[in-house]
Design a protein around this motif. Structure first.
Motif, PDB file in Angstrom:
ATOM      1  N   ASP A 394       0.835  -1.216   0.000  1.00 27.85           N
ATOM      2  CA  ASP A 394       0.000   0.000   0.000  1.00 27.85           C
ATOM      3  C   ASP A 394       0.866   1.261   0.000  1.00 27.85           C
ATOM      4  OD1 ASP A 394      -2.266  -1.498  -0.061  1.00 27.85           O
ATOM      5  OD2 ASP A 394      -2.774  -1.254   2.074  1.00 27.85           O
ATOM      6  N   ALA A 395       1.947   1.204   0.764  1.00 24.29           N
ATOM      7  CA  ALA A 395       2.815   2.381   0.868  1.00 24.29           C
ATOM      8  C   ALA A 395       3.402   2.764  -0.494  1.00 24.29           C
ATOM      9  CB  ALA A 395       3.928   2.112   1.876  1.00 24.29           C
ATOM     10  N   MET A 396       3.510   1.780  -1.382  1.00 19.40           N
ATOM     11  CA  MET A 396       4.067   2.070  -2.716  1.00 19.40           C
ATOM     12  C   MET A 396       2.976   2.255  -3.764  1.00 19.40           C
ATOM     13  SD  MET A 396       7.355  -0.453  -2.727  1.00 19.40           S
ATOM     14  CE  MET A 396       6.358  -1.828  -2.200  1.00 19.40           C
ATOM     15  N   GLY A 397       1.713   2.220  -3.328  1.00 16.27           N
ATOM     16  CA  GLY A 397       0.601   2.391  -4.260  1.00 16.27           C
ATOM     17  C   GLY A 397       0.378   1.197  -5.165  1.00 16.27           C
ATOM     18  N   ALA A 398       0.857   0.032  -4.767  1.00 21.44           N
ATOM     19  CA  ALA A 398       0.740  -1.166  -5.610  1.00 21.44           C
ATOM     20  C   ALA A 398      -0.718  -1.625  -5.706  1.00 21.44           C
ATOM     21  CB  ALA A 398       1.601  -2.280  -5.032  1.00 21.44           C
ATOM     22  N   LYS A 399      -1.060  -2.175  -6.853  1.00 23.95           N
ATOM     23  CA  LYS A 399      -2.406  -2.742  -7.048  1.00 23.95           C
ATOM     24  C   LYS A 399      -2.299  -4.264  -7.003  1.00 23.95           C
ATOM     25  CE  LYS A 399      -4.554   1.159  -7.868  1.00 23.95           C
ATOM     26  NZ  LYS A 399      -3.977   1.798  -6.672  1.00 23.95           N
ATOM     27  N   TYR A 400      -3.114  -4.878  -6.159  1.00 22.42           N
ATOM     28  CA  TYR A 400      -3.013  -6.335  -6.000  1.00 22.42           C
ATOM     29  C   TYR A 400      -4.373  -6.938  -5.771  1.00 22.42           C
ATOM     30  CZ  TYR A 400      -3.174  -4.563  -1.217  1.00 22.42           C
ATOM     31  OH  TYR A 400      -3.532  -3.884  -0.093  1.00 22.42           O
ATOM     32  N   THR A 401      -4.472  -8.248  -5.969  1.00 23.98           N
ATOM     33  CA  THR A 401      -5.636  -8.988  -5.513  1.00 23.98           C
ATOM     34  C   THR A 401      -5.142 -10.098  -4.597  1.00 23.98           C
ATOM     35  OG1 THR A 401      -5.471 -10.231  -7.571  1.00 23.98           O
ATOM     36  CG2 THR A 401      -7.211  -8.593  -7.450  1.00 23.98           C
ATOM     37  N   LEU A 402      -5.998 -10.513  -3.679  1.00 23.53           N
ATOM     38  CA  LEU A 402      -5.643 -11.610  -2.784  1.00 23.53           C
ATOM     39  C   LEU A 402      -6.294 -12.880  -3.307  1.00 23.53           C
ATOM     40  CD1 LEU A 402      -5.863 -10.375   0.899  1.00 23.53           C
ATOM     41  CD2 LEU A 402      -4.054 -11.798  -0.090  1.00 23.53           C
ATOM     42  N   LEU A 403      -5.512 -13.916  -3.523  1.00 18.66           N
ATOM     43  CA  LEU A 403      -6.052 -15.165  -4.056  1.00 18.66           C
ATOM     44  C   LEU A 403      -5.931 -16.277  -3.018  1.00 18.66           C
ATOM     45  CD1 LEU A 403      -4.395 -15.110  -7.614  1.00 18.66           C
ATOM     46  CD2 LEU A 403      -6.644 -14.218  -6.941  1.00 18.66           C
ATOM     47  N   ASP A 404      -6.911 -17.197  -3.013  1.00 17.16           N
ATOM     48  CA  ASP A 404      -6.738 -18.358  -2.141  1.00 17.16           C
ATOM     49  C   ASP A 404      -5.698 -19.278  -2.781  1.00 17.16           C
ATOM     50  OD1 ASP A 404      -7.982 -20.325  -3.928  1.00 17.16           O
ATOM     51  OD2 ASP A 404      -9.840 -19.248  -3.484  1.00 17.16           O
ATOM     52  N   ASP A 405      -5.172 -20.221  -1.994  1.00 21.82           N
ATOM     53  CA  ASP A 405      -4.060 -21.058  -2.466  1.00 21.82           C
ATOM     54  C   ASP A 405      -4.363 -21.738  -3.797  1.00 21.82           C
ATOM     55  OD1 ASP A 405      -2.568 -20.341  -0.353  1.00 21.82           O
ATOM     56  OD2 ASP A 405      -2.606 -22.294   0.670  1.00 21.82           O
ATOM     57  N   GLU A 406      -5.532 -22.357  -3.872  1.00 23.47           N
ATOM     58  CA  GLU A 406      -5.838 -23.146  -5.062  1.00 23.47           C
ATOM     59  C   GLU A 406      -5.825 -22.283  -6.323  1.00 23.47           C
ATOM     60  OE1 GLU A 406      -9.392 -26.020  -6.560  1.00 23.47           O
ATOM     61  OE2 GLU A 406      -9.293 -25.585  -4.408  1.00 23.47           O
ATOM     62  N   THR A 407      -6.487 -21.122  -6.237  1.00 24.16           N
ATOM     63  CA  THR A 407      -6.522 -20.208  -7.391  1.00 24.16           C
ATOM     64  C   THR A 407      -5.117 -19.694  -7.703  1.00 24.16           C
ATOM     65  OG1 THR A 407      -8.628 -19.489  -6.463  1.00 24.16           O
ATOM     66  CG2 THR A 407      -7.782 -18.225  -8.326  1.00 24.16           C
ATOM     67  N   LEU A 408      -4.380 -19.376  -6.641  1.00 18.94           N
ATOM     68  CA  LEU A 408      -3.032 -18.831  -6.829  1.00 18.94           C
ATOM     69  C   LEU A 408      -2.152 -19.817  -7.609  1.00 18.94           C
ATOM     70  CD1 LEU A 408      -1.062 -16.426  -5.801  1.00 18.94           C
ATOM     71  CD2 LEU A 408      -0.211 -18.191  -4.276  1.00 18.94           C
ATOM     72  N   PHE A 585      10.458  -5.740  -9.311  1.00 18.47           N
ATOM     73  CA  PHE A 585       9.378  -6.066 -10.254  1.00 18.47           C
ATOM     74  C   PHE A 585       9.100  -4.881 -11.177  1.00 18.47           C
ATOM     75  CE2 PHE A 585       4.536  -5.969 -10.529  1.00 18.47           C
ATOM     76  CZ  PHE A 585       4.423  -6.940 -11.528  1.00 18.47           C
ATOM     77  N   MET A 586       9.005  -3.681 -10.605  1.00 20.07           N
ATOM     78  CA  MET A 586       8.637  -2.508 -11.391  1.00 20.07           C
ATOM     79  C   MET A 586       9.775  -1.986 -12.263  1.00 20.07           C
ATOM     80  SD  MET A 586       5.487  -2.136 -10.956  1.00 20.07           S
ATOM     81  CE  MET A 586       5.252  -0.559 -11.788  1.00 20.07           C
ATOM     82  N   ARG A 587      11.000  -2.275 -11.859  1.00 19.49           N
ATOM     83  CA  ARG A 587      12.139  -1.772 -12.625  1.00 19.49           C
ATOM     84  C   ARG A 587      12.524  -2.685 -13.788  1.00 19.49           C
ATOM     85  NH1 ARG A 587      16.347  -0.169  -7.877  1.00 19.49           N
ATOM     86  NH2 ARG A 587      15.689   1.968  -7.556  1.00 19.49           N
ATOM     87  N   TRP A 608       5.584   3.754 -12.569  1.00 24.23           N
ATOM     88  CA  TRP A 608       6.678   3.733 -11.589  1.00 24.23           C
ATOM     89  C   TRP A 608       7.535   4.970 -11.769  1.00 24.23           C
ATOM     90  CZ3 TRP A 608       7.751   1.522  -7.212  1.00 24.23           C
ATOM     91  CH2 TRP A 608       9.063   1.463  -6.738  1.00 24.23           C
ATOM     92  N   GLU A 609       7.536   5.816 -10.736  1.00 27.74           N
ATOM     93  CA  GLU A 609       8.403   6.991 -10.783  1.00 27.74           C
ATOM     94  C   GLU A 609       9.823   6.493 -10.581  1.00 27.74           C
ATOM     95  OE1 GLU A 609       7.336   9.868 -11.575  1.00 27.74           O
ATOM     96  OE2 GLU A 609       5.184   9.539 -11.341  1.00 27.74           O
ATOM     97  N   ASN A 610      10.594   6.530 -11.655  1.00 27.75           N
ATOM     98  CA  ASN A 610      11.907   5.923 -11.555  1.00 27.75           C
ATOM     99  C   ASN A 610      12.849   6.781 -10.714  1.00 27.75           C
ATOM    100  OD1 ASN A 610      13.633   3.883 -11.928  1.00 27.75           O
ATOM    101  ND2 ASN A 610      13.650   3.986 -14.162  1.00 27.75           N
TER     102      ASN A 610
END
Ligand SMILES: [Fe+2]
Length: 621
Positions: A394-408, A585-587, A608-610
């Motif tokens: 969150d501190a880096m403004g990342a966008k994510y989804t949370l997946l359960d193990d099986e889906t992941l 990841f972003m770089r 990503w603000e480099n």
């Protein structure tokens, strides 16, 4: 309330500083300082690594029973002094260069260490726990034997140099580790290999594995020359170097002009084009190294009659030599400390105190698994809870989804099969130089593009270097000519004949790295030009989530192998925190990132603000 006995091992001030914590003889935490400071091979006092080890058990430094350092500075000082004196006046320049550092930091290392430790603990030096010192090769030997799965074993340590020893042999039995014989400085297989690392334009103490990777492109044309002029190798594997060709005793470089004459000119300039000469030199020193290791191991076997062998020291990271030893050597089982270099000295020194000084018995891992040693898969570093990961992302403004193990697992497997490159971050960070599925970048080994995509767009590193496979333990012999476990990626094995694709004579004639572009097997991304691969066997008991992912990939594709490379770019230490992982990841041009159950798609991320580019941040390795 603390009831156990805690021993803190420290290695520092040479290269790869680290700390390790034993609780009643069991390793509960170990990490290298570089992962916290983000400075590769950081040799400074490992305050962050120590703090981390204490946190794992919720301790203060004052709760530690004994602290131990991995070598003996006074003996090392004696070695430097004697060396410089015997090469005087030629050695005077490096003597002058090295001595102020020594006098200030290392000769008074005990007081330097006490000062650093008391600052960290916020107490007076005299209030610190007792500080002990183990010997350098004793620490290596202990790191290999005491954490191995064997009740008894012969132990062989090979490195550059510690105090005096550069090669040492031991007999391990239960809680005892008895020294047998050693070869002393300046005669050193590690320093010989490093001299060639320097001469071929790579960095000493970090570029050795590049030289090893380059070897299959060359012919061992210079092997006889090395054995004629540089190395007097006896039948039993013991050796002496002819010091008139080397400069590390008397000067500030590894080799000198006599060495240049033997090998047809001056050293290659770092980052300049590689030529056939460097490839042939790499092949030659590799063959010679393998010969020395095989002969020493044979002699040790004849002398001890042991069926098990343990290895440590920087030379034990030469996984091509290890693979030959496994296939051609006299031992039934070989176990190698995953942190075979000096970082592993921290864990070894702590074990020396527990078994040697405290005279405590040794327990083996009673788990009935082929990976059942006492290193816990080397997953001994920090691990992050979901709240912590969320806060950092969150501190880096990342966008994510949370997946359960099986889906992941199924989604990640599908994306891998579609040739995406994925950052894979889960569980505890690895101790030692290899990423083993805790902090890895992974891909599909069947893809013809994967090798160059990963080298050029993700790692930004030299294109001659192949990638390593992670394989389901049960299926290792389906793909490779190997049936022994290799959980730490420390054995190179030939790829199975039926997976190979024969090249035409014309293709075989291609020069150097052009060869790597040819599809030479069903798993081109992990097949080196000599059809070899640096294998990691993945075991359900030590890394269940990585194992699950490989299973899901196998179910989808029939292939039980993934490409596994460390989660970093060139020159950067392997990522430690979720923040490090997201930045890397972003770089780079990685497509997806998995941090435990957090799933991130590059396309959904904010721009990503480099801040600074990685090229400025990390020195080339
Ligand atoms: Fe060492």
């Amino acid at each position: 309330m603390k009831s156990a006995t805690y021993i803190l091992g420290i290695s520092a001030y040479y290269h790869d500083s680290a700390a390790a914590l034993l609780k009643d003889g069991e390793v509960v935490a170990a990490a290298q300082q570089e992962r916290f400071t983000r400075k590769k091979h950081d040799a400074g006092f490992p305050d962050d690594a120590i703090r981390y080890c204490l946190e794992v058990e919720d301790l203060r430094l004052a709760d530690i029973d004994r602290i131990v350092f991995y070598d003996k500075p006074l003996i090392k000082f004696e070695r430097l002094l004697e060396t410089y004196l015997s090469y005087a006046p030629n050695g005077f320049r490096s003597f002058v260069a090295a001595m102020p550092v020594w006098l200030k930091e290392k000769l008074y290392l005990k007081s330097v260490l006490k000062k650093e430790l008391s600052e960290l603990a916020g107490c007076k030096p005299k209030e610190l726990p007792p500080l002990l010192f183990a010997e350098h090769h004793q620490s290596h030997a202990a790191s290999a034997f005491f954490f191995s799965p064997f009740e008894r074993a012969a132990v062989l340590c090979l490195d550059g140099v510690g105090e005096w020893a550069t090669t040492s042999t031991w007999l391990g039995n239960g809680a005892s580790l008895e020294p047998l014989w050693e070869i002393d400085f300046p005669h050193s297989l590690g320093l010989l290999y490093s001299a060639f690392t320097y001469f071929t334009g790579f960095k000493v103490n970090s570029g050795e594995y590049k030289l090893m990777g380059l070897a299959p492109y060359g012919q061992p044309k210079y092997a006889d020359l090395i054995l004629d002029k540089l190395l007097d190798l006896k039948e039993d594997g013991t050796f002496r170097l002819d010091m008139q060709y080397f400069n590390y005793c008397a000067g500030l470089t590894m080799t000198n002009s006599r060495f240049d004459e033997l090998f047809g000119g001056p050293p290659r300039k770092p980052e300049s084009d590689l030529t056939q000469r460097e490839m042939d030199i790499a092949a030659s020193i590799q063959v010679v190294t393998e010969e020395v290791v095989l002969r020493l191991a044979n002699t040790l076997h004849e002398e001890t009659g042991e069926k098990n062998l343990c290895l440590a020291g920087g030379v034990a990271l030469n996984c091509v030599a290890n693979g030959r030893l496994l296939r051609e050597g006299p031992y039934e089982n070989i176990w190698i400390q995953p942190a075979a270099g000096d970082a592993g000295g921290a864990i070894g020194a702590a074990a020396v105190v527990w078994h040697g000084y405290d005279e405590q018995p040794r327990k083996l891992n009673s788990n009935n698994s082929p990976a059942a040693d006492r290193m816990h898969g080397s997953y001994l570093g920090p691990k992050y809870a979901p709240e912590q990961i969320r806060t950092e992302l969150d501190a880096m403004g990342a966008k994510y989804t949370l997946l359960d193990d099986e889906t992941l697992f199924s989604k990640t497997a599908q994306l891998l099969a579609d040739e995406n490159v994925i950052g894979w971050f889960q569980g505890r960070m690895e101790f030692g130089p290899r990423a083993l599925g805790g902090r890895s970048i992974i891909g599909d080994p069947r893809s013809a593009e994967m090798q160059s995509v990963m080298n050029l767009k993700i790692k930004y590193r030299e294109s001659f270097r192949p990638f390593a496979p992670s394989v389901l333990w049960e299926r290792v012999s389906d793909y490779f000519e190997q049936d022994a476990p290799s959980p730490y990626m420390l054995f190179v094995a030939p790829l199975h004949q039926e997976l190979r694709i024969a090249l035409t004579d014309e293709q075989e004639q291609l020069f150097g790295t052009e060869k790597l572009k040819l599809k030479r097997s069903q798993l081109p991304a992990i097949t080196h030009v000599d059809y070899s691969a640096r294998v990691q066997t993945v075991h359900e008991d030590t890394n269940p989530r990585y194992y699950e992912l490989l299973k899901a990939f196998e179910q989808l594709t029939g292939c039980g192998v993934l490409v596994n490379t460390s989660f970093n770019v060139r020159g950067e230490p392997i990522v430690c925190t979720p923040t490090d992982a997201y930045r890397c990841f972003m770089r780079t041009e990685m497509d997806y990132l998995v941090v435990e159950n957090f799933f991130l798609d590059k396309k959904e991320q904010p721009v990503w603000e480099n801040d600074t580019s990685w090229q400025d941040e990390f020195e080339l390795d």
